[in-house]
Every structure is written in structure tokens, then in C-alpha cells.
Scaffold this motif. Structure first.
Motif, PDB file in Angstrom:
ATOM      1  N   ASN A 215      45.572  26.864 104.101  1.00 15.78           N
ATOM      2  CA  ASN A 215      44.851  26.431 102.839  1.00 15.78           C
ATOM      3  C   ASN A 215      45.450  27.012 101.486  1.00 15.78           C
ATOM      4  O   ASN A 215      44.754  27.191 100.573  1.00 15.78           O
ATOM      5  CB  ASN A 215      43.381  27.084 102.868  1.00 15.78           C
ATOM      6  N   ALA A 216      46.801  27.380 101.548  1.00 14.68           N
ATOM      7  CA  ALA A 216      47.485  27.851 100.420  1.00 14.68           C
ATOM      8  C   ALA A 216      47.633  26.714  99.442  1.00 14.68           C
ATOM      9  O   ALA A 216      47.948  25.509  99.891  1.00 14.68           O
ATOM     10  CB  ALA A 216      48.767  28.469 100.977  1.00 14.68           C
ATOM     11  N   PRO A 217      47.393  26.919  98.287  1.00 18.06           N
ATOM     12  CA  PRO A 217      47.826  26.012  97.165  1.00 18.06           C
ATOM     13  C   PRO A 217      49.473  25.885  97.104  1.00 18.06           C
ATOM     14  O   PRO A 217      50.123  26.838  97.703  1.00 18.06           O
ATOM     15  CB  PRO A 217      47.397  26.507  95.935  1.00 18.06           C
ATOM     16  N   PHE A 218      49.979  24.912  96.570  1.00 22.42           N
ATOM     17  CA  PHE A 218      51.278  24.588  96.322  1.00 22.42           C
ATOM     18  C   PHE A 218      51.829  25.651  94.953  1.00 22.42           C
ATOM     19  O   PHE A 218      51.070  25.282  94.109  1.00 22.42           O
ATOM     20  CB  PHE A 218      51.710  22.920  96.013  1.00 22.42           C
ATOM     21  N   GLN A 219      52.475  26.655  95.147  1.00 25.47           N
ATOM     22  CA  GLN A 219      52.813  27.488  94.390  1.00 25.47           C
ATOM     23  C   GLN A 219      54.486  27.510  94.076  1.00 25.47           C
ATOM     24  O   GLN A 219      55.159  27.309  95.130  1.00 25.47           O
ATOM     25  CB  GLN A 219      52.140  28.895  94.605  1.00 25.47           C
ATOM     26  N   LEU A 220      54.736  28.245  93.145  1.00 28.08           N
ATOM     27  CA  LEU A 220      56.240  28.340  92.847  1.00 28.08           C
ATOM     28  C   LEU A 220      56.602  29.530  92.027  1.00 28.08           C
ATOM     29  O   LEU A 220      55.950  29.968  91.087  1.00 28.08           O
ATOM     30  CB  LEU A 220      56.996  27.017  92.202  1.00 28.08           C
ATOM     31  N   LEU A 221      57.377  30.525  92.509  1.00 31.06           N
ATOM     32  CA  LEU A 221      57.851  31.644  91.613  1.00 31.06           C
ATOM     33  C   LEU A 221      59.371  31.445  91.808  1.00 31.06           C
ATOM     34  O   LEU A 221      60.121  31.292  92.781  1.00 31.06           O
ATOM     35  CB  LEU A 221      57.692  32.971  92.366  1.00 31.06           C
ATOM     36  N   LEU A 222      59.955  31.847  90.500  1.00 23.86           N
ATOM     37  CA  LEU A 222      61.462  31.492  90.364  1.00 23.86           C
ATOM     38  C   LEU A 222      62.076  32.667  89.533  1.00 23.86           C
ATOM     39  O   LEU A 222      61.611  33.070  88.556  1.00 23.86           O
ATOM     40  CB  LEU A 222      61.376  30.332  89.545  1.00 23.86           C
ATOM     41  N   GLN A 223      63.135  33.066  90.054  1.00 25.76           N
ATOM     42  CA  GLN A 223      63.971  34.022  89.314  1.00 25.76           C
ATOM     43  C   GLN A 223      65.434  33.607  88.970  1.00 25.76           C
ATOM     44  O   GLN A 223      66.206  33.274  89.805  1.00 25.76           O
ATOM     45  CB  GLN A 223      63.999  35.469  90.356  1.00 25.76           C
ATOM     46  N   PRO A 224      65.631  33.635  87.628  1.00 25.80           N
ATOM     47  CA  PRO A 224      66.915  33.246  87.191  1.00 25.80           C
ATOM     48  C   PRO A 224      68.096  34.142  87.398  1.00 25.80           C
ATOM     49  O   PRO A 224      67.601  35.522  87.742  1.00 25.80           O
ATOM     50  CB  PRO A 224      66.802  32.946  85.798  1.00 25.80           C
ATOM     51  N   LYS A 225      69.391  34.037  87.410  1.00 24.75           N
ATOM     52  CA  LYS A 225      70.383  35.045  87.678  1.00 24.75           C
ATOM     53  C   LYS A 225      70.183  36.073  86.411  1.00 24.75           C
ATOM     54  O   LYS A 225      69.668  35.435  85.296  1.00 24.75           O
ATOM     55  CB  LYS A 225      71.534  34.477  87.421  1.00 24.75           C
ATOM     56  N   GLY A 226      70.699  37.162  86.548  1.00 29.35           N
ATOM     57  CA  GLY A 226      70.844  37.923  85.397  1.00 29.35           C
ATOM     58  C   GLY A 226      69.537  38.884  85.249  1.00 29.35           C
ATOM     59  O   GLY A 226      68.691  38.912  86.288  1.00 29.35           O
ATOM     60  N   GLU A 227      69.407  39.213  83.956  1.00 26.86           N
ATOM     61  CA  GLU A 227      68.200  39.734  83.769  1.00 26.86           C
ATOM     62  C   GLU A 227      67.070  39.086  83.177  1.00 26.86           C
ATOM     63  O   GLU A 227      65.908  39.744  82.675  1.00 26.86           O
ATOM     64  CB  GLU A 227      68.317  40.945  82.598  1.00 26.86           C
ATOM     65  N   ALA A 228      67.303  37.685  83.336  1.00 21.49           N
ATOM     66  CA  ALA A 228      66.160  36.959  82.651  1.00 21.49           C
ATOM     67  C   ALA A 228      64.648  37.094  83.329  1.00 21.49           C
ATOM     68  O   ALA A 228      64.777  37.402  84.660  1.00 21.49           O
ATOM     69  CB  ALA A 228      66.434  35.372  82.670  1.00 21.49           C
ATOM     70  N   GLU A 229      63.649  36.739  82.456  1.00 22.87           N
ATOM     71  CA  GLU A 229      62.240  36.899  83.315  1.00 22.87           C
ATOM     72  C   GLU A 229      62.089  35.810  84.327  1.00 22.87           C
ATOM     73  O   GLU A 229      62.635  34.665  84.179  1.00 22.87           O
ATOM     74  CB  GLU A 229      61.276  37.091  82.256  1.00 22.87           C
ATOM     75  N   GLY A 230      61.281  36.017  85.116  1.00 21.56           N
ATOM     76  CA  GLY A 230      61.015  34.754  86.336  1.00 21.56           C
ATOM     77  C   GLY A 230      60.042  33.947  85.659  1.00 21.56           C
ATOM     78  O   GLY A 230      59.346  34.320  84.690  1.00 21.56           O
ATOM     79  N   TYR A 231      59.580  33.056  86.469  1.00 22.16           N
ATOM     80  CA  TYR A 231      58.583  31.984  86.128  1.00 22.16           C
ATOM     81  C   TYR A 231      57.752  32.033  87.453  1.00 22.16           C
ATOM     82  O   TYR A 231      58.152  32.099  88.464  1.00 22.16           O
ATOM     83  CB  TYR A 231      59.147  30.623  86.037  1.00 22.16           C
ATOM     84  N   ILE A 232      56.305  32.207  87.271  1.00 19.12           N
ATOM     85  CA  ILE A 232      55.364  31.986  88.182  1.00 19.12           C
ATOM     86  C   ILE A 232      54.574  30.755  87.841  1.00 19.12           C
ATOM     87  O   ILE A 232      54.097  30.454  86.694  1.00 19.12           O
ATOM     88  CB  ILE A 232      54.339  33.329  88.172  1.00 19.12           C
ATOM     89  N   VAL A 233      54.163  29.848  88.748  1.00 20.06           N
ATOM     90  CA  VAL A 233      53.618  28.705  88.776  1.00 20.06           C
ATOM     91  C   VAL A 233      52.628  29.019  89.761  1.00 20.06           C
ATOM     92  O   VAL A 233      52.664  28.761  90.862  1.00 20.06           O
ATOM     93  CB  VAL A 233      54.278  27.477  89.245  1.00 20.06           C
ATOM     94  N   PRO A 234      51.293  29.332  89.171  1.00 17.36           N
ATOM     95  CA  PRO A 234      50.168  29.475  90.417  1.00 17.36           C
ATOM     96  C   PRO A 234      49.646  28.398  91.209  1.00 17.36           C
ATOM     97  O   PRO A 234      49.066  28.409  92.051  1.00 17.36           O
ATOM     98  CB  PRO A 234      49.152  30.236  89.513  1.00 17.36           C
ATOM     99  N   GLU A 235      49.766  27.219  90.633  1.00 23.61           N
ATOM    100  CA  GLU A 235      49.459  26.016  91.195  1.00 23.61           C
ATOM    101  C   GLU A 235      50.259  24.744  90.786  1.00 23.61           C
ATOM    102  O   GLU A 235      50.418  24.684  89.429  1.00 23.61           O
ATOM    103  CB  GLU A 235      47.961  25.611  90.974  1.00 23.61           C
ATOM    104  N   CYS A 236      50.806  23.918  91.582  1.00 23.23           N
ATOM    105  CA  CYS A 236      51.550  22.849  91.203  1.00 23.23           C
ATOM    106  C   CYS A 236      50.604  21.607  91.041  1.00 23.23           C
ATOM    107  O   CYS A 236      49.758  21.403  92.091  1.00 23.23           O
ATOM    108  CB  CYS A 236      52.810  22.401  92.162  1.00 23.23           C
ATOM    109  N   THR A 237      50.414  20.866  89.819  1.00 21.73           N
ATOM    110  CA  THR A 237      49.468  19.976  89.546  1.00 21.73           C
ATOM    111  C   THR A 237      50.146  18.743  89.070  1.00 21.73           C
ATOM    112  O   THR A 237      51.119  18.810  88.573  1.00 21.73           O
ATOM    113  CB  THR A 237      48.260  20.624  88.748  1.00 21.73           C
ATOM    114  N   GLY A 238      49.401  17.599  88.926  1.00 20.58           N
ATOM    115  CA  GLY A 238      49.561  16.452  88.229  1.00 20.58           C
ATOM    116  C   GLY A 238      50.699  15.786  88.759  1.00 20.58           C
ATOM    117  O   GLY A 238      51.283  15.009  87.748  1.00 20.58           O
TER     118      GLY A 238
END
Length: 288
Positions: A215-238
Motif C-alpha cells: 500500500n505504499a504511495p509512489f514516492q521519490l527521493l533524489l540526491q544530486p552529486k556533490g553537496e547539493a541538497e536532495g529532493y523529496i517527492v512524498p507522492e507522485c501525482t497528475g
């Protein structure tokens, strides 16, 4: 003159077929494109579901007398059977000889070998062909900055629901869309009777992780290279509105929006992931 879309399915009373006609008509109207879902043909009737005639009446679609008639009368074709891809090769054969744009629904094929055959048939028929999971077109993925791409991502983590056989394609599509096709190997770290967990490696040391829980939602966590901040997508929609738009633009232009190489990479990942799930903690090479 309105251009005609023909639907081909194993049986029509299923979730995608029950929604695509209205969605495609709405998307065509929004884009000012003169397309309509006009014809349908099904190999059989769903046990306990709507008869093909009743489905066609409900969705304002004309039932074709045969698959050959549907292919002849349509300007573009959609092969559905989303949960039974083992029928795609047989159901697509005439369409792929037609030279008319053909969209084949997820999962494109039951395995990589069949996927390659579908592309070979399309090439022999001079037929434009396109397939994808709708998750590629989630609002959140589309909105990622242009600099977030296969070269800039260090690690990608995706989660999602369902069974591996008919839902893993959604997560694999997101992985390939963002990390590209240079995947090398897959390992399962799944626990018995638990979720399905895969570690996926790409050339250059980049990694993705895949977690599938009922029952997990479609989610995404992304870490760019280096010291850049990551992206968190708690739910993929639309994602379905954009898929409908891309499908119609493909019918208009005959230019597939997803490269053949990416679709084959998704299929190769599914093959390797399926094998890895039976061989816990063993690296499985991904076909290239």
C-alpha cells in the motif's frame, strides 16, 4: 476531419480501457486536436464483466467486426491489455504492420526478448511505436529542474505499491527516465514475506533503490552529486493527463516521445529484478 483512434484489448472491461476514452477526448479538446476514440476490438470478454458490445455502448465507441477491420479504419492504435502483457505480441501484430502510430500500454512486454520482437516488427512495418508507464509523466518529475539528469544524480530511491509483475514497471520507468540506460546490475535485499527491495547500479557508480510494499504511495527521493541538497517527492501525482497529451502528440507527429533504448532498458531491469528476487543478496547482471 476527425481522426480515429482504435483500441485493441484482451478484454475491454478493465481500468485503463474504462478511463482512456474520456481522458483522450478531454485531452484532445484541451489541445485543440481533432481526435476521437472511435473503434474497439477485444479478443474475449472479461469473466463476470461487461460484454464487448455493452462496453462499446457505455463508452460511445463502435465495435469493430474484426481486428483487421479496426486496424484498417483507425488512424492510430492503442494496444491495451495492461495486466496481461503476454498477449501484446499477438494483439499488436497487425497494428505494427500498418505504418500507423501504435501506443502499447504498460507493461510493454512480458520480457526483454518479446520487447525486442515488438520493436523489430514495428521497424519492418515502418510503424511508429511508443510505450511507457504513466509515472514517467508525474507532475513532480516533469517539474524537476533541467539540471537534474542522468549525469547529475548520485542516488535515486523510489517506492510504490502492488505486485512486481504488473506494478514494478512504474518504478523502473521513473528510474530509467531519470538515470538513463547504462544500468549494469541488480541485487535483491528483500526479506521473506516482506516488501520487495532492490539495489540497482549504473555505470559510474550511480545507484538507485527500489522498494515495493503493498500500500505504499509512489514516492521519490533524489540526491544530486556533490553537496547539493536532495529532493523529496512524498507522492507522485497528475501523471495520466500528461500521458494522454503525449499520446495524442505522438499520434499527430509519429515521433515517439520515449526512445526505444529506454523502453528496452526498463524491460531488461524487470527481467533482472525478477531473477534477483529469487536469488537474495546475489548480483544479477542486466542485459544490455
Amino acid at each position: 476531419m476527425t481522426k480515429k483512434i482504435g483500441l485493441i484489448d484482451y478484454f475491454l472491461d478493465e481500468w485503463h480501457a474504462n478511463n482512456y476514452p474520456a481522458w483522450l477526448r478531454g485531452s484532445a479538446a484541451e489541445q485543440g486536436l481533432d481526435w476521437d476514440v472511435a473503434y474497439a476490438w477485444a479478443d474475449t470478454d472479461k469473466p463476470g464483466g461487461l460484454h464487448t458490445d455493452d462496453w462499446c455502448i457505455a463508452h460511445h465507441v463502435q465495435r469493430a467486426g474484426s481486428l483487421a477491420e479496426l486496424v484498417e479504419r483507425s488512424d492510430a492504435l492503442i494496444v491495451l491489455s495492461p495486466d496481461h502483457p503476454e498477449h501484446h505480441l499477438r494483439l499488436s501484430e497487425l497494428a505494427l504492420q500498418s505504418g500507423k502510430p501504435v501506443y502499447i500500454d504498460k507493461t510493454f512486454a512480458p520480457d526483454l526478448a518479446t520487447a525486442a520482437k515488438l520493436f523489430e516488427m514495428a521497424a519492418a512495418g515502418g510503424t511508429p511505436i511508443f510505450s511507457t508507464s504513466a509515472l514517467r509523466y508525474s507532475e513532480q518529475l516533469v517539474a524537476l529542474p533541467a539540471g537534474i539528469n542522468a549525469d547529475s544524480i548520485s542516488h535515486l530511491s523510489v517506492t510504490g505499491p502492488g505486485a512486481f509483475e504488473n506494478y514494478a514497471v512504474h518504478q523502473m520507468e521513473m528510474i530509467v527516465a531519470l538515470l538513463g540506460t547504462t544500468v549494469t546490475r541488480v541485487k535483491s535485499l528483500s526479506a521473506p514475506n516482506g516488501g520487495r527491495q532492490l539495489l540497482i547500479e549504473f555505470e559510474g557508480g550511480r545507484q538507485a533503490s527500489f522498494l515495493q510494499i503493498n500500500n505504499a504511495p509512489f514516492q521519490l527521493l533524489l540526491q544530486p552529486k556533490g553537496e547539493a541538497e536532495g529532493y523529496i517527492v512524498p507522492e507522485c501525482t497528475g501523471f495520466f493527463p500528461e500521458l494522454m497529451k503525449q499520446m495524442l502528440l505522438f499520434f499527430e507527429s509519429g515521433v515517439p516521445p520515449v526512445p526505444r533504448e529506454q523502453t528496452l532498458a526498463v524491460m531488461a531491469l524487470l527481467d533482472a529484478g525478477r531473477l534477483a528476487l529469487d536469488r537474495r543478496d546475489e548480483w544479477i547482471s542486466v542485459a544490455r
